[in-house]
Design a protein around this motif. Structure first.
Motif, PDB file in Angstrom:
ATOM      1  N   GLY A 292       0.825  -1.213   0.000  1.00  0.00           N
ATOM      2  CA  GLY A 292       0.000   0.000   0.000  1.00  0.00           C
ATOM      3  C   GLY A 292       0.853   1.254   0.000  1.00  0.00           C
ATOM      4  N   MET A 293       1.968   1.230   0.721  1.00  0.00           N
ATOM      5  CA  MET A 293       2.854   2.397   0.761  1.00  0.00           C
ATOM      6  C   MET A 293       3.455   2.654  -0.612  1.00  0.00           C
ATOM      7  N   ALA A 294       3.888   1.580  -1.286  1.00  0.00           N
ATOM      8  CA  ALA A 294       4.487   1.740  -2.605  1.00  0.00           C
ATOM      9  C   ALA A 294       3.457   2.252  -3.610  1.00  0.00           C
ATOM     10  N   ARG A 295       2.234   1.700  -3.531  1.00  0.00           N
ATOM     11  CA  ARG A 295       1.181   2.151  -4.446  1.00  0.00           C
ATOM     12  C   ARG A 295       0.829   3.606  -4.192  1.00  0.00           C
ATOM     13  N   GLU A 296       0.791   3.983  -2.913  1.00  0.00           N
ATOM     14  CA  GLU A 296       0.454   5.374  -2.573  1.00  0.00           C
ATOM     15  C   GLU A 296       1.507   6.335  -3.125  1.00  0.00           C
ATOM     16  N   ALA A 297       2.783   5.952  -3.044  1.00  0.00           N
ATOM     17  CA  ALA A 297       3.839   6.822  -3.589  1.00  0.00           C
ATOM     18  C   ALA A 297       3.651   7.003  -5.088  1.00  0.00           C
ATOM     19  N   ALA A 298       3.315   5.924  -5.787  1.00  0.00           N
ATOM     20  CA  ALA A 298       3.094   6.020  -7.229  1.00  0.00           C
ATOM     21  C   ALA A 298       1.894   6.915  -7.531  1.00  0.00           C
ATOM     22  N   ARG A 299       0.840   6.749  -6.732  1.00  0.00           N
ATOM     23  CA  ARG A 299      -0.367   7.552  -6.928  1.00  0.00           C
ATOM     24  C   ARG A 299      -0.075   9.031  -6.685  1.00  0.00           C
ATOM     25  N   LEU A 300       0.714   9.326  -5.648  1.00  0.00           N
ATOM     26  CA  LEU A 300       1.057  10.719  -5.351  1.00  0.00           C
ATOM     27  C   LEU A 300       1.887  11.336  -6.481  1.00  0.00           C
ATOM     28  N   ALA A 301       2.754  10.527  -7.093  1.00  0.00           N
ATOM     29  CA  ALA A 301       3.557  11.050  -8.208  1.00  0.00           C
ATOM     30  C   ALA A 301       2.661  11.453  -9.368  1.00  0.00           C
ATOM     31  N   VAL A 302       1.671  10.609  -9.660  1.00  0.00           N
ATOM     32  CA  VAL A 302       0.735  10.915 -10.752  1.00  0.00           C
ATOM     33  C   VAL A 302      -0.063  12.181 -10.426  1.00  0.00           C
ATOM     34  N   LEU A 303      -0.550  12.285  -9.187  1.00  0.00           N
ATOM     35  CA  LEU A 303      -1.328  13.463  -8.771  1.00  0.00           C
ATOM     36  C   LEU A 303      -0.479  14.727  -8.866  1.00  0.00           C
ATOM     37  N   ARG A 304       0.783  14.629  -8.426  1.00  0.00           N
ATOM     38  CA  ARG A 304       1.681  15.787  -8.441  1.00  0.00           C
ATOM     39  C   ARG A 304       1.930  16.277  -9.862  1.00  0.00           C
ATOM     40  N   ILE A 305       2.059  15.345 -10.810  1.00  0.00           N
ATOM     41  CA  ILE A 305       2.269  15.715 -12.218  1.00  0.00           C
ATOM     42  C   ILE A 305       1.030  16.439 -12.741  1.00  0.00           C
ATOM     43  N   ASP A 306      -0.151  15.949 -12.342  1.00  0.00           N
ATOM     44  CA  ASP A 306      -1.390  16.570 -12.812  1.00  0.00           C
ATOM     45  C   ASP A 306      -1.625  17.929 -12.166  1.00  0.00           C
ATOM     46  N   GLU A 307      -1.235  18.069 -10.886  1.00  0.00           N
ATOM     47  CA  GLU A 307      -1.493  19.320 -10.157  1.00  0.00           C
ATOM     48  C   GLU A 307      -0.234  19.784  -9.436  1.00  0.00           C
ATOM     49  N   PRO A 308       0.669  20.418 -10.174  1.00  0.00           N
ATOM     50  CA  PRO A 308       1.966  20.795  -9.585  1.00  0.00           C
ATOM     51  C   PRO A 308       1.844  21.685  -8.355  1.00  0.00           C
ATOM     52  N   ALA A 309       0.754  22.463  -8.243  1.00  0.00           N
ATOM     53  CA  ALA A 309       0.680  23.450  -7.164  1.00  0.00           C
ATOM     54  C   ALA A 309      -0.080  22.965  -5.947  1.00  0.00           C
ATOM     55  N   LYS A 310      -0.593  21.734  -5.960  1.00  0.00           N
ATOM     56  CA  LYS A 310      -1.422  21.316  -4.820  1.00  0.00           C
ATOM     57  C   LYS A 310      -0.564  21.151  -3.555  1.00  0.00           C
ATOM     58  N   PRO A 311      -1.200  21.278  -2.372  1.00  0.00           N
ATOM     59  CA  PRO A 311      -0.425  21.161  -1.122  1.00  0.00           C
ATOM     60  C   PRO A 311       0.270  19.808  -1.025  1.00  0.00           C
ATOM     61  N   LEU A 312       1.395  19.775  -0.317  1.00  0.00           N
ATOM     62  CA  LEU A 312       2.139  18.521  -0.178  1.00  0.00           C
ATOM     63  C   LEU A 312       1.348  17.504   0.641  1.00  0.00           C
ATOM     64  N   SER A 313       1.537  16.250   0.311  1.00  0.00           N
ATOM     65  CA  SER A 313       0.854  15.167   1.005  1.00  0.00           C
ATOM     66  C   SER A 313       1.883  14.263   1.678  1.00  0.00           C
ATOM     67  N   HIS A 314       1.708  14.025   2.986  1.00  0.00           N
ATOM     68  CA  HIS A 314       2.614  13.136   3.721  1.00  0.00           C
ATOM     69  C   HIS A 314       1.789  12.008   4.321  1.00  0.00           C
ATOM     70  N   THR A 315       2.005  10.800   3.837  1.00  0.00           N
ATOM     71  CA  THR A 315       1.233   9.666   4.334  1.00  0.00           C
ATOM     72  C   THR A 315       2.135   8.779   5.178  1.00  0.00           C
ATOM     73  N   THR A 316       1.661   8.485   6.404  1.00  0.00           N
ATOM     74  CA  THR A 316       2.434   7.645   7.323  1.00  0.00           C
ATOM     75  C   THR A 316       1.716   6.309   7.522  1.00  0.00           C
ATOM     76  N   PHE A 317       2.481   5.219   7.436  1.00  0.00           N
ATOM     77  CA  PHE A 317       1.910   3.880   7.612  1.00  0.00           C
ATOM     78  C   PHE A 317       2.310   3.324   8.975  1.00  0.00           C
ATOM     79  N   ASP A 318       1.314   2.916   9.742  1.00  0.00           N
ATOM     80  CA  ASP A 318       1.568   2.399  11.090  1.00  0.00           C
ATOM     81  C   ASP A 318       2.090   0.971  11.052  1.00  0.00           C
ATOM     82  N   THR A 319       2.725   0.589  12.162  1.00  0.00           N
ATOM     83  CA  THR A 319       3.341  -0.735  12.242  1.00  0.00           C
ATOM     84  C   THR A 319       2.713  -1.570  13.348  1.00  0.00           C
ATOM     85  N   THR A 320       2.802  -2.891  13.181  1.00  0.00           N
ATOM     86  CA  THR A 320       2.396  -3.831  14.234  1.00  0.00           C
ATOM     87  C   THR A 320       3.504  -4.870  14.372  1.00  0.00           C
ATOM     88  N   PHE A 321       3.529  -5.549  15.509  1.00  0.00           N
ATOM     89  CA  PHE A 321       4.515  -6.603  15.706  1.00  0.00           C
ATOM     90  C   PHE A 321       3.887  -7.947  15.337  1.00  0.00           C
TER      91      PHE A 321
END
Lengths: 333, 333
Positions: A292-321
């Motif tokens: 999901g993290m890798a897919r989200e990074a790819a999706r954000l790259a596509v969004l950024r290309i489409d909308e260069p001026a949109k606010p930055l997006s920082h997505t954090t993925f939680d962990t479990t043991f």
């Protein structure tokens, strides 16, 4: 004579721009229209010119993925989801490694006519993000970030996973705890070390210097470091590894030395790569949604290309043991 | 105003065509000239236009690698050498999978402006090679070939490896021999089955139908097939696997069932992927120069693009048997 998009438009009964939109699988067109255009293109043997398309749109529909080293198993597990997500958005994936032998990586990225970059390798002090920003090429941090340039990012938060792991480790009686940490100039190396030390401190435990090694996230590094740790006069009874790829090396070192896992030493990884769950490995590890993290990074790259001026997006993925066979009770001796 | 190759040529004191040749790392230019051009390009902040370059040369300097599925471990081990060899020749690697969700794979390959294709997945009856040939796009078979269209190829010859393996298997007393073979519509599945049956026949042994399973080269396939074989009333004492990825699944099945390897059942793979040599796996397997084969396929693709009319090249890689821990004596009972 070469078939042109004009010919396809005529046969399909649509406008010329509709032809290129249909062949790009533009979601705004009906399936029926796209199907008609595709059939006409196949009938006429039409091959869209990528170069012509790039000149007319200013887009190449290609995104670069920069990894440290393609022989490293960790990257194997992000290539598939990044590729899949990009394909879903009509983008191609072009692979780049830091270790190619023809020149500076940013020059290569820039020279290669791509619309954006997913940066899966960066150190906290590397210049690549600065240079990409200065040249105006959109990029997204995947897993690792850089302190100098802010950009869209998808990262892991290791705190919860280590907190849960530390609790179990203490319950199982471990006191001499070692670690093979990632490079200290990577954000992942830094954040995992901090989270691990904090989690252990909550139980009054410290990570002693004699039990700590550091190095790139490689199987050979884990093997060499754990060989050292296990041959100390008083070795650690548990070793946290910077990631699962390093943990594979730890298990190899133990097997070569005849040290039983988990009877003599416990091993804990990070990433929960698919082999960690295999019956023959059963590696205890810190898990998160890597795909999901890798897919989200790819999706954000596509969004950024489409909308260069949109606010930055920082997505954090939680962990479990995830507790598995390689974690056991501390040996009594 | 955008910096052009004319500006770079002026500063570097070379002709305009020399600039593009230097930035492509053309081996016919001296290192000194290339260095001067690179410095001028960096000084001026020059970014070569990929699209313009493609229109002027008719080349995109990109080669597609078509694999079945990026989540399959086998392909992880060919991506790095193909990428490395292409980078060495100044080509980029664009990844394609059979399973992308936007349309026919050949249409995508053709639409994407690549100079050639390395086909690492094909069935003996698939249409992709026919269509690539008809469209005039150069391609090379890597590992698997197709009976309908001849093209440059790099393949494995399994005969010697299986001959050596069969001799050892017989020496160790195995009679009930099973196999999890690859798909029968792939050239690798066919040639390995033939070579294995021939090698066993030389020792008067047969591969009995009740001990044979077939399926795609996947870990899950090996796991399911070997779970079936090991729960037969009279299970085989040794199982040949179509490749190492399938053998990982075989080892997982045995571990889950509590069947000891090699005391109760021996397992032999094919490919000798790097993990096969790990102390924790120690997989007996059939080895060949996989990295060399992948690099050779990439090299042949570049040569074919440069010289479309040259005679076809077929390179065969020989195999050897690598004995490791997962092969043992046949159990007495």
């Amino acid at each position: 004579m070469a078939v042109t998009s004009r010919d396809v438009a005529r046969v399909a009964g649509v406008s010329q721009p509709t032809v290129s939109r249909a062949l790009r699988d533009d979601p705004r067109l009906s399936e029926q229209t796209k199907q008609r255009v595709r059939e006409a293109a196949v009938l006429l043997g039409y091959v869209p010119s990528d170069a012509g398309r790039a000149l007319s749109s200013g887009r190449t529909r290609r995104i670069g993925l920069l990894v440290t080293d393609l022989t490293n198993e960790f990257y194997h597990h992000i290539i598939a989801p990044v590729h899949h997500e990009l394909a879903h958005h009509g983008y191609q994936l072009v692979l780049h490694t830091e270790s190619d032998d023809n020149g500076d990586v940013v020059d290569r990225l820039l020279a290669n006519g791509i619309d954006g970059v997913v940066l899966a390798t960066t150190t906290v002090d590397s210049l690549a993000p600065l240079r990409l920003r200065d040249r105006g090429l959109p990029f997204v941090y995947l897993n690792r970030t850089n302190t100098q340039v802010d950009a869209d990012s998808t990262v892991v938060s290791p705190a919860q996973g280590f907190a849960d792991a530390a609790r179990r480790v203490v319950d199982l009686g471990h006191v001499r705890v070692g670690a093979v940490l990632g490079p200290s100039n990577t954000s992942t190396g830094q954040s995992r070390e901090l989270a691990l030390r904090a989690a252990m401190a909550d139980h009054g435990l410290a990570l002693e210097t004699r039990f700590v090694r550091r190095g790139p996230y490689e199987t050979g590094v884990g093997d060499a470091a754990v060989t050292e740790l296990l041959t100390l006069p008083e070795p650690p009874t548990l070793i946290f590894c910077g990631n699962d790829v390093v943990a594979y090396g730890a298990l190899n070192a133990a097997a070569r030395l005849g040290v039983r896992v988990p009877e003599d030493v416990s091993v804990v990884g990070f990433d929960d790569l698919p082999p960690a769950a295999w019956p023959i490995l059963q590696l205890a590890t810190i898990a998160y949604d890597l795909e999901g993290m890798a897919r989200e990074a790819a999706r954000l790259a596509v969004l950024r290309i489409d909308e260069p001026a949109k606010p930055l997006s920082h997505t954090t993925f939680d962990t479990t043991f995830v507790e598995r066979r390689t974690l056991g009770e501390a040996p009594l001796h």
